[in-house]
Design a protein around this motif. Structure first.
Motif, PDB file in Angstrom:
ATOM      1  N   THR A 146      45.707  27.580  18.309  1.00 45.77           N
ATOM      2  CA  THR A 146      46.630  26.496  17.981  1.00 45.77           C
ATOM      3  C   THR A 146      45.872  25.222  17.640  1.00 45.77           C
ATOM      4  N   ALA A 147      44.728  25.018  18.287  1.00 42.20           N
ATOM      5  CA  ALA A 147      43.914  23.818  18.050  1.00 42.20           C
ATOM      6  C   ALA A 147      43.033  23.939  16.812  1.00 42.20           C
ATOM      7  N   GLY A 148      43.166  25.052  16.086  1.00 43.13           N
ATOM      8  CA  GLY A 148      42.367  25.235  14.877  1.00 43.13           C
ATOM      9  C   GLY A 148      40.931  25.630  15.152  1.00 43.13           C
ATOM     10  N   LYS A 149      40.706  26.355  16.247  1.00 50.01           N
ATOM     11  CA  LYS A 149      39.357  26.809  16.595  1.00 50.01           C
ATOM     12  C   LYS A 149      39.340  28.329  16.705  1.00 50.01           C
ATOM     13  N   PRO A 150      39.527  29.033  15.575  1.00 52.02           N
ATOM     14  CA  PRO A 150      39.640  30.493  15.623  1.00 52.02           C
ATOM     15  C   PRO A 150      38.373  31.201  16.094  1.00 52.02           C
ATOM     16  N   ALA A 151      37.214  30.629  15.808  1.00 51.97           N
ATOM     17  CA  ALA A 151      35.966  31.273  16.234  1.00 51.97           C
ATOM     18  C   ALA A 151      35.881  31.322  17.760  1.00 51.97           C
ATOM     19  N   GLU A 152      36.248  30.202  18.416  1.00 55.19           N
ATOM     20  CA  GLU A 152      36.237  30.170  19.879  1.00 55.19           C
ATOM     21  C   GLU A 152      37.281  31.133  20.442  1.00 55.19           C
ATOM     22  N   SER A 172      36.560  43.915  25.317  1.00 56.46           N
ATOM     23  CA  SER A 172      35.455  44.681  25.907  1.00 56.46           C
ATOM     24  C   SER A 172      35.870  45.282  27.246  1.00 56.46           C
ATOM     25  N   LEU A 173      36.863  44.667  27.893  1.00 49.96           N
ATOM     26  CA  LEU A 173      37.375  45.166  29.172  1.00 49.96           C
ATOM     27  C   LEU A 173      38.589  46.064  28.980  1.00 49.96           C
ATOM     28  N   ALA A 174      39.434  45.714  28.003  1.00 46.45           N
ATOM     29  CA  ALA A 174      40.676  46.466  27.753  1.00 46.45           C
ATOM     30  C   ALA A 174      40.805  46.674  26.250  1.00 46.45           C
ATOM     31  N   PRO A 175      40.088  47.662  25.697  1.00 43.07           N
ATOM     32  CA  PRO A 175      40.010  47.808  24.229  1.00 43.07           C
ATOM     33  C   PRO A 175      41.323  48.148  23.546  1.00 43.07           C
ATOM     34  N   ASP A 176      42.306  48.635  24.284  1.00 41.16           N
ATOM     35  CA  ASP A 176      43.581  49.019  23.667  1.00 41.16           C
ATOM     36  C   ASP A 176      44.714  48.060  24.013  1.00 41.16           C
ATOM     37  N   SER A 177      44.372  46.847  24.412  1.00 40.00           N
ATOM     38  CA  SER A 177      45.396  45.840  24.701  1.00 40.00           C
ATOM     39  C   SER A 177      45.981  45.340  23.381  1.00 40.00           C
ATOM     40  N   VAL A 178      47.220  45.746  23.082  1.00 40.32           N
ATOM     41  CA  VAL A 178      47.824  45.418  21.786  1.00 40.32           C
ATOM     42  C   VAL A 178      47.963  43.905  21.573  1.00 40.32           C
ATOM     43  N   PRO A 179      48.460  43.133  22.557  1.00 39.63           N
ATOM     44  CA  PRO A 179      48.530  41.680  22.323  1.00 39.63           C
ATOM     45  C   PRO A 179      47.174  41.064  22.005  1.00 39.63           C
ATOM     46  N   THR A 180      46.131  41.550  22.668  1.00 41.98           N
ATOM     47  CA  THR A 180      44.792  41.015  22.418  1.00 41.98           C
ATOM     48  C   THR A 180      44.298  41.419  21.037  1.00 41.98           C
ATOM     49  N   LEU A 181      44.580  42.644  20.636  1.00 48.47           N
ATOM     50  CA  LEU A 181      44.206  43.096  19.296  1.00 48.47           C
ATOM     51  C   LEU A 181      44.906  42.257  18.225  1.00 48.47           C
ATOM     52  N   LEU A 182      46.201  42.016  18.424  1.00 45.17           N
ATOM     53  CA  LEU A 182      46.937  41.209  17.451  1.00 45.17           C
ATOM     54  C   LEU A 182      46.397  39.779  17.398  1.00 45.17           C
ATOM     55  N   GLY A 183      46.058  39.240  18.565  1.00 44.20           N
ATOM     56  CA  GLY A 183      45.473  37.900  18.596  1.00 44.20           C
ATOM     57  C   GLY A 183      44.140  37.847  17.886  1.00 44.20           C
ATOM     58  N   SER A 184      43.320  38.881  18.087  1.00 46.88           N
ATOM     59  CA  SER A 184      42.007  38.890  17.424  1.00 46.88           C
ATOM     60  C   SER A 184      42.165  39.045  15.910  1.00 46.88           C
ATOM     61  N   ALA A 185      43.156  39.830  15.474  1.00 47.70           N
ATOM     62  CA  ALA A 185      43.401  39.976  14.036  1.00 47.70           C
ATOM     63  C   ALA A 185      43.811  38.639  13.424  1.00 47.70           C
ATOM     64  N   LEU A 186      44.648  37.889  14.141  1.00 45.78           N
ATOM     65  CA  LEU A 186      45.061  36.578  13.639  1.00 45.78           C
ATOM     66  C   LEU A 186      43.867  35.628  13.548  1.00 45.78           C
ATOM     67  N   ALA A 187      42.999  35.660  14.557  1.00 42.39           N
ATOM     68  CA  ALA A 187      41.799  34.813  14.522  1.00 42.39           C
ATOM     69  C   ALA A 187      40.909  35.196  13.342  1.00 42.39           C
ATOM     70  N   ARG A 224      41.919  36.505  10.545  1.00 41.86           N
ATOM     71  CA  ARG A 224      42.583  36.010   9.331  1.00 41.86           C
ATOM     72  C   ARG A 224      42.300  34.521   9.121  1.00 41.86           C
ATOM     73  N   ARG A 225      42.355  33.753  10.215  1.00 37.22           N
ATOM     74  CA  ARG A 225      42.083  32.316  10.093  1.00 37.22           C
ATOM     75  C   ARG A 225      40.648  32.072   9.617  1.00 37.22           C
ATOM     76  N   LEU A 226      39.768  33.008   9.952  1.00 38.36           N
ATOM     77  CA  LEU A 226      38.374  32.906   9.509  1.00 38.36           C
ATOM     78  C   LEU A 226      38.162  33.562   8.148  1.00 38.36           C
ATOM     79  N   GLN A 229      50.289  42.431   9.094  1.00 40.22           N
ATOM     80  CA  GLN A 229      49.412  43.074   8.110  1.00 40.22           C
ATOM     81  C   GLN A 229      49.881  42.754   6.685  1.00 40.22           C
ATOM     82  N   ALA A 230      51.207  42.747   6.476  1.00 41.46           N
ATOM     83  CA  ALA A 230      51.742  42.356   5.165  1.00 41.46           C
ATOM     84  C   ALA A 230      51.362  40.910   4.834  1.00 41.46           C
ATOM     85  N   GLN A 231      51.437  40.035   5.840  1.00 38.10           N
ATOM     86  CA  GLN A 231      51.043  38.638   5.623  1.00 38.10           C
ATOM     87  C   GLN A 231      49.560  38.532   5.282  1.00 38.10           C
ATOM     88  N   LEU A 232      48.749  39.374   5.908  1.00 43.00           N
ATOM     89  CA  LEU A 232      47.317  39.395   5.596  1.00 43.00           C
ATOM     90  C   LEU A 232      47.105  39.717   4.123  1.00 43.00           C
TER      91      LEU A 232
END
Length: 260
Positions: free
Chosen positions: A122-128, A138-153, A155-157, A184-187
């Protein structure tokens, strides 16, 4: 600590009072009855008993009820307070493994730093944000919310290929995840992959769950159709597209109820 004192501590922790005890007053004991010295265990056995007696109460309860996620969260919080971050994170990850979604999973994610990552995005710091999310993965590789968050980050990069792979992985785990399909369509739209974006949104027309999602799909399709038609027209003028190709796309728009 001398072997006698260590033995007395173990006796106090285990709260055992077997027959044949003698009265001994010792500052390391929580009770006064301990075994006679001639019954003291060997050092290795004693060390094993120290480790067993020194466990947290929550550990024993979790072992007895491994699927009790509230107990696991309490154990993780206890580790976190000590602090023993590695063990705390392992317990939070186990919660996510046993229950990937829901209030308890959300709590585990927050404790692992998901909320902090969201704030970084939200603060515009996708790398962080991505660094935090990748640690959670690395702890929970199949966490869907975390995967979606990482995909959004990603995209911002503007790391679109990597983000696309993440969405593909989410859809392997959960083929009906409408949020992954929308994002994914938005991507594809952001990456100017018009044909892929149109195909993705068209596939969502009938699969969207809510009226808001259906309206969103319709708005994006209208925009994409306009962009596609303009691109074809420009290509026609430069000699890179044929008139039948442009006419076929225009006919498709008419059939779908979109004005040229």
């Amino acid at each position: 600590m001398k072997l006698l004192e260590l033995w007395l501590v173990v006796e106090a922790l285990e709260l055992r009072r077997p027959a044949g005890h003698a009265e001994v007053d010792h500052p390391f004991c929580s009770h006064r009855q301990v075994r006679r010295l001639d019954h003291a265990p060997p050092p290795l056995v004693l060390l094993h008993r120290v480790a067993r007696a020194g466990r947290l109460p929550e550990q024993a309860r979790v072992e007895q009820a491994p699927d009790d996620l509230k107990l696991r969260l309490r154990l993780a919080a206890t580790y976190e307070a000590r602090p023993d971050i590695a063990r705390a994170e392992a317990e939070y990850a186990e919660v996510l493994k046993r229950q990937p979604t829901g209030p308890l999973a959300d709590l585990a994610l927050d404790r692992l730093g998901y909320k902090k990552a969201d704030e970084r995005l939200t603060a515009g710091k996708p790398a962080e944000a991505l660094d935090i999310l990748q640690h959670i993965l690395s702890l929970a590789p199949d966490s869907v919310p975390t995967l979606l968050g990482s995909a959004l980050a990603l995209r911002r990069l503007q790391r679109y290929d990597e983000a696309d792979k993440v969405y593909a992985h989410v859809l392997e785990l959960d083929p009906n995840n409408i949020f992954a399909r929308l994002e994914q369509a938005q991507l594809y739209e952001e990456a100017d992959r018009l044909d892929q974006a149109i195909e993705a949104y068209e596939g969502l027309e009938h699969d969207a769950v809510t009226d808001a999602q259906r309206r969103l799909v319709a708005v994006h399709l209208k925009t994409l159709y306009g962009r596609k038609l303009k691109r074809l027209t420009d290509s026609l003028q430069r000699g890179h597209a044929s008139m039948p190709e442009v006419a076929a796309f225009g006919e498709k728009l008419g059939q779908r109820g979109y004005a040229r």
